[in-house]
Design an enzyme around this catalytic site. Sequence first.
Site, PDB file in Angstrom:
ATOM      1  N   HIS A 661       0.838  -1.201   0.000  1.00 52.80           N
ATOM      2  CA  HIS A 661       0.000   0.000   0.000  1.00 52.80           C
ATOM      3  C   HIS A 661       0.879   1.260   0.000  1.00 52.80           C
ATOM      4  CE1 HIS A 661       1.117  -0.708   4.155  1.00 52.80           C
ATOM      5  NE2 HIS A 661       0.967   0.592   4.350  1.00 52.80           N
ATOM      6  N   ASP A 663       1.112   5.098   1.820  1.00 49.44           N
ATOM      7  CA  ASP A 663       0.605   5.785   3.008  1.00 49.44           C
ATOM      8  C   ASP A 663       0.008   7.123   2.593  1.00 49.44           C
ATOM      9  OD1 ASP A 663       1.418   3.771   4.642  1.00 49.44           O
ATOM     10  OD2 ASP A 663       3.311   4.742   5.232  1.00 49.44           O
ATOM     11  N   HIS A 713       4.787  -0.046  -0.097  1.00 48.25           N
ATOM     12  CA  HIS A 713       5.444  -1.005   0.814  1.00 48.25           C
ATOM     13  C   HIS A 713       4.455  -1.979   1.438  1.00 48.25           C
ATOM     14  CE1 HIS A 713       4.015   2.337   3.270  1.00 48.25           C
ATOM     15  NE2 HIS A 713       4.048   1.524   4.304  1.00 48.25           N
ATOM     16  N   ARG A 723       4.387  -8.574  17.621  1.00 51.81           N
ATOM     17  CA  ARG A 723       5.237  -7.457  17.224  1.00 51.81           C
ATOM     18  C   ARG A 723       4.439  -6.165  17.356  1.00 51.81           C
ATOM     19  NH1 ARG A 723       6.556  -5.543  11.206  1.00 51.81           N
ATOM     20  NH2 ARG A 723       8.133  -3.987  11.718  1.00 51.81           N
TER      21      ARG A 723
END
Length: 732
Positions: A661, A663, A713, A723
Amino acid sequence: MRASSPLLFFGICLNALFLLASCEEQQIPQDKLLVVTVATKETDGFRRFLRSAKHFNYTVKVLGRGQKWKGGDYMSAPGGGQKVKLLKAALEKMKDKEKIILFIDSYDVVFASGPKELLKKFQQARHKVVFSSETLIWPDRHLEDKYPHVREGNRFLGSGGFIGYLPNIKEMVTGWDGENHESDQLFFTKLYINPEKRKAVNMTIDSKCRLFQNLHGALDEVVLKFEDGRVRARNVLYDTLPVIIHGNGPTKLQINYLGNYIPKVWTFETGCTVCHEDLRPLTGLKESEYPLVVIGIFIQQPTPFVTVFFERLLKLRYPKNRLKLFIYNQEPHHEQQVSSFLHDYGNLYQDVKFIGPEEEMDSATSRNVGFDMCRQDKDCEYFFNLDIEVVLKNEDTLKIVVEQNLPIVAPMITRVGRLWSNFWGALSAEGYYARSEDYVDIVQGRRLGVWNVPYVSSVFLVKGSLLRSELSEHDLFTSDVLDPDMAFCDKVRSKGVFMYATNMHTFGRILSTENYETQHLHNDLWQIFENTLDWEERYIHENYTRIMKDKLIETPCPDVYWFPIFSDIACNHLVEEMEHFGQWSGGGNKDTRIQGGYENVPTIDIHMNQVGYEKEWHKLLLDYVAPITEKMYPGYYTKAQFDLAFVVRYKPDEQPSLRPHHDASTFTINIALNEVGHDYQGGGCRFLRYNCSIQAPRKGWALMHPGRLTHYHEGLPTTAGVRYIAVSFVDP
Ligand SMILES: *[C@@H]1O[C@H](CO)[C@@H](O)[C@H](O)[C@H]1NC(C)=O
Ligand SMILES: *[C@@H]1O[C@H](CO)[C@@H](O)[C@H](O)[C@H]1NC(C)=O
Ligand SMILES: *[C@@H]1O[C@H](CO)[C@@H](O)[C@H](O)[C@H]1NC(C)=O
Ligand SMILES: *[C@@H]1O[C@H](CO)[C@@H](O)[C@H](O)[C@H]1NC(C)=O
């Protein structure tokens, strides 16, 4: 110091001969001078007097030592007949007619110069006895008309200091048969205003303060004059440099102030070199020989960084088996922190006394009880008061103040960016704070020294022996009108005990306890505005400040920058705060713009605004990220405004990864909040256009990359564990 050599003296006389054709007067040899004073008690003021006398090599005879003082309250002495009686008796034993007697008070007197100058000025007064002068008449105002007029200067006599030949002084006091409480000043006044007696004794007064400066009624006339590393008090009204300064009547604090400079030898770089010769060096002591100290810790309001306070306490360089702790905690909010400290480390100390909020003890009482712990323990040599909001950065602080060997001494601490300190330079007429002339210079470190001050608070050391003598009253902190800190200092002052503050070292600072929120799990995270420095020390990565200088910024992929920003603790606290809040959402609210359109790329996350952290986060971006952004992307300026800032959680069975996608930001900050290999497996970020991945994100490090256009990314899958990353879309 010796008198001028005969040869030199001859030369001077010879010159004078030519000028005046007269040189009949020999200079009085210095060994003819004897300083006589009465001190029934060794007060701090008396010790200061002796130090100054010793500094100038005066020979001092002390009368009345160990006797009970009957001349009235020495702090505000009317009376004083006992002094004359003691003087009379002492003079009877003296025979040398050439002897010069300087009779002087000592509790509130300092010498500003040596015997040579004093004797010269005495000779120039051309009388056998010279009294100090006063601007105000006392004790009998009706005698004013009888006083002889003076051409210039003060008209009235002060009995706090006089100098004269032994036979004349004997003659003067021979008529004394008064009671101990009767006024010596009235007695001498009556001699002086009687023309025959005045002539017979051959007495005068030092009306222009060439020898004696009484401060009462004359504060405006006296200024400090700095020259060649030395300080003199100057009377600016008569343009004289008095040899003896007397803080008589209500000017005790002013003489304490002047005593900070007189007769010390000064350099502003190193501070005083003749301050306290009676320092006790602790160097070379075995651990078991360190004085036993009770540290009194007072928690009286919700305070940030209490955990850090206890970490610092542990690191204080002083043998723990020579320390006892008194901890008073009034705040339920801090119970957990105190008890976990005591549980983990309490047994390292020789003894621990703890008072918790359930005892509902008021603040004055808690301080009284703390003092008692030292007072009643004959092994206790010092009580070290340490309020919880004190940040002692200097781990040697306790050692340093113990070495000062003073009755009460505070290591100077200040408040960042404010003109605040834990001492006052002066006191207003009402007993509150007043700014002394040198206050700003001391607080800002332009004048260094150990300063006699009228008020100390927050962190200070008190001698145990003092708590068992002058300060033996149990309720030093109790008062109907004053706050405990002021009540304490008021009592100390009234006992004639000196308080000092030292700025010879840097010791630390004080926290602001204002605007401290208590509703979060890790409230300290919210302190970025109120206690910025402490926040930074706790939460910003230790190498952050070096990243530009030492080129620590890495470029793992084109136009992607990687740098340390958060400490381990910051990462942990942020994650714990989010888990504590717990309302992880599947999103649907993060529109990320892709190639002209919008697409929904949901994550499992909690937004900063959900936990009330958006203002703080903005400041973080503005102060710690924006400077780097502007450096790495030259010509781009950011206000660090963010549309979205959130913590994302990746889990194999929840959401392990994020598909490719763009940002919706100009640039994005992505901070790893935990540690690959330790907390999770997998993870990382891949930039498709460059076929470039960051596969081992470092805890506390930020990835910064452009949004929208080039840095398409994806979030690589987390294969085990959990995480956490903190993501911010910054625009513009
Ligand atoms: C006092 O006497 C000592 C030794 O005699 C001398 O070194 C010192 O300079 C003298 N101090 C003053 C202020 O005269
Ligand atoms: C006082 O003594 C001085 C010498 O010290 C002398 O010159 C003067 O005449 C005396 N004054 C009186 C009034 O005796
Ligand atoms: C900071 O840098 C030093 C040396 O460059 C390194 O040894 C240290 O581990 C770094 N600190 C952290 C928290 O990574
Ligand atoms: C991407 O990089 C990997 C290893 O770095 C390489 O095996 C692969 O061929 C690259 N793909 C492209 C399309 O260049």
